[in-house]
Design an enzyme around this catalytic site. Structure first.
Site, PDB file in Angstrom:
ATOM      1  N   SER A 172       0.804  -1.220   0.000  1.00 45.53           N
ATOM      2  CA  SER A 172       0.000   0.000   0.000  1.00 45.53           C
ATOM      3  C   SER A 172       0.835   1.268   0.000  1.00 45.53           C
ATOM      4  O   SER A 172       0.348   2.316  -0.396  1.00 45.53           O
ATOM      5  CB  SER A 172      -0.941  -0.011   1.194  1.00 45.53           C
ATOM      6  OG  SER A 172      -0.214  -0.114   2.401  1.00 45.53           O
TER       7      SER A 172
ATOM      8  N   HIS B 138      -6.013  -3.690  -1.110  1.00 42.72           N
ATOM      9  CA  HIS B 138      -5.863  -2.632  -2.121  1.00 42.72           C
ATOM     10  C   HIS B 138      -6.056  -3.166  -3.533  1.00 42.72           C
ATOM     11  O   HIS B 138      -5.432  -2.671  -4.483  1.00 42.72           O
ATOM     12  CB  HIS B 138      -4.501  -1.952  -1.997  1.00 42.72           C
ATOM     13  CG  HIS B 138      -4.412  -1.051  -0.807  1.00 42.72           C
ATOM     14  ND1 HIS B 138      -4.930   0.230  -0.792  1.00 42.72           N
ATOM     15  CD2 HIS B 138      -3.899  -1.253   0.421  1.00 42.72           C
ATOM     16  CE1 HIS B 138      -4.718   0.769   0.383  1.00 42.72           C
ATOM     17  NE2 HIS B 138      -4.093  -0.109   1.145  1.00 42.72           N
TER      18      HIS B 138
ATOM     19  N   LYS C 223     -12.430  -0.124   1.757  1.00 41.62           N
ATOM     20  CA  LYS C 223     -11.714   0.581   0.689  1.00 41.62           C
ATOM     21  C   LYS C 223     -12.597   0.609  -0.564  1.00 41.62           C
ATOM     22  O   LYS C 223     -13.611   1.291  -0.563  1.00 41.62           O
ATOM     23  CB  LYS C 223     -10.339  -0.046   0.482  1.00 41.62           C
ATOM     24  CG  LYS C 223      -9.443   0.287   1.691  1.00 41.62           C
ATOM     25  CD  LYS C 223      -8.087  -0.325   1.692  1.00 41.62           C
ATOM     26  CE  LYS C 223      -7.312   0.192   2.901  1.00 41.62           C
ATOM     27  NZ  LYS C 223      -6.558  -0.825   3.617  1.00 41.62           N
TER      28      LYS C 223
END
Ligand SMILES: *Cc1c(COP(=O)(O)O)cnc(C)c1O
Length: 395
Positions: free
Chosen positions: A184, A212, A241
């Protein structure tokens, strides 16, 4: 209250401040989106994990509201006592199907999923082999297990092979390799095909934390393994996310893994069930992801445009295609100064520095989103070029 203990904490805080490392939080008074309101000003937001722009999507807000109307606000119970609703199982089954796994189990956050994963699955006879840049929650989760711990340098397959050889030579019963799918801080991908090949050669299992990537990497957003044409044995991920940005994590994998976690994972057994608004919105997020080619196309168009613009301006980037695009600056204070200048110019970014990244590799991590328009990006590129010249980063 005064106490020598508090004096000690105050001195520690003063040290952080003196090093220029204090993190300050800006108050946002709008929903999370491509533009947000901070201190009465609308600014372009380049630092959210809102990859698909779902954080303020009407379909998620509608699903959350409807679920509160027909399933209530909270569960006031852990899952196994009296806190499991139909929505929990629907989301677990849906996640498993989407990820190509036998089953899935929800946690309050991916931090808890990673924190609770290793200890029930691995004993002192086993070994876990971990990438050196893995997320803090994986590191903590591994620390809580009794397995032998081995580490390899970030994305280094030779180092992984050495660690696997060592684990086997030490007589490990089972070996689990743990890696982030996407790192990340850098926006780089784990070399999963090579990791899979080594795992198969050594009879090891592969766990990938795909926080991610889920929702946007891979043809349908299935994540890093599918994107790279391989598979993981166990996946962990977040609803916080790309999948709506609220809260919630999960582990997906083979049935016995999920079943044992349901019996033994401590953050699952000793923490409250996810609320209906979150689980229903998670299902709505997966509807959008599964029909989300346009959102993914916009995200990657934005990422390509943004990378090209920053490169043309003369900034030092870590190469790649991921929507995490770090602008490398080196010095922690410089990253703070640059972020402050950008904010004055209407662009919200954050400087990242030690201990979040190694000393001397401070950066501004920019993140693309489908919620950003081409106009937002061009305005932000202009601001970056100006701030770069004003701080001496650009000639
Ligand atoms: C964000 C993140 C987590 C934590 O996820 P939460 O659901 O916010 O707790 C775990 N692992 C990685 C790689 C992450 O990026």
């Amino acid at each position: 209250m005064t106490h020598p203990f508090l004096d000690h904490l105050t001195a520690t805080l003063a040290g952080i401040e003196a090093d220029g490392l204090t993190k300050r939080e800006r108050l946002i008074t709008s929903p999370q989106s491509g533009r947000v309101t901070i201190a009465g000003r609308e600014v372009i937001n380049l630092c959210a994990n809102n990859y698909l722009g779902l954080a303020d999507h009407p379909a998620l807000i509608e699903a959350a509201g409807q679920a509160m109307a027909d399933h209530g606000f909270g569960l006031a119970s852990v899952r196994f006592i009296c806190g499991t609703q139909d929505l929990h199982r629907a989301l677990e089954e849906r996640l498993a199907r989407f990820l190509g796994m036998e089953d899935a189990i929800l946690f309050a956050a991916c931090f808890d999923a990673n924190g609770g994963l290793f200890e029930p699955l691995l004993g002192p006879e086993d070994a876990v082999v971990s990438d050196s840049l893995n997320h803090a929650s994986i590191i903590d989760g591994i620390r809580l297990s009794k397995a032998r711990r081995l580490r390899y340098e970030n994305r280094d397959l030779d180092g992984l092979e050495t660690a696997l050889t060592e684990a086997r030579a030490g007589g490990a019963r089972h070996i689990l390799i743990a890696t982030d799918g996407v790192f990340s801080m850098d926006g780089t991908l784990a070399p999963l095909p090579g990791i899979r090949a080594l795992a198969d050669r050594f009879g090891a299992l592969v766990m990938v934390d795909d926080c991610h990537a889920t929702g946007f990497l891979g043809p349908k957003g299935e994540g890093t393994p599918v994107h790279l044409g391989t598979r993981a044995d166990i996946l962990t991920g977040t609803l916080g996310k790309a999948l709506g940005g609220a809260l919630g994590g999960y582990v997906a994998g083979p049935q016995p893994v999920i079943d044992l976690l349901r019996q033994r994972a401590r953050p699952y057994l000793f923490s409250n069930a996810l609320p209906p608004a979150i689980t229903a919105a998670g299902l709505a997020a997966l509807d959008l992801v599964e029909a989300g080619h346009d959102l993914r196309a916009r995200l990657f168009d934005n990422a390509a445009h943004w990378r090209a613009g920053l490169t043309a301006a003369g900034f030092d980037l870590i190469p790649g295609e991921h929507p995490i695009i770090p602008v490398m600056l080196g010095d922690a204070r410089l990253s703070q100064q640059m972020a402050a200048r950008l904010f004055e110019k209407g662009v919200h970014v954050a400087g990242f520095f030690y201990p979040v990244v190694p000393h001397g590799t401070a950066r501004i991590r920019t993140q693309m989103s489908a919620a950003l328009t081409r106009d937002d990006l061009d305005t932000a590129l202009q601001a970056f070029a100006e701030a770069g010249r004003e701080t001496g980063v650009l000639a």
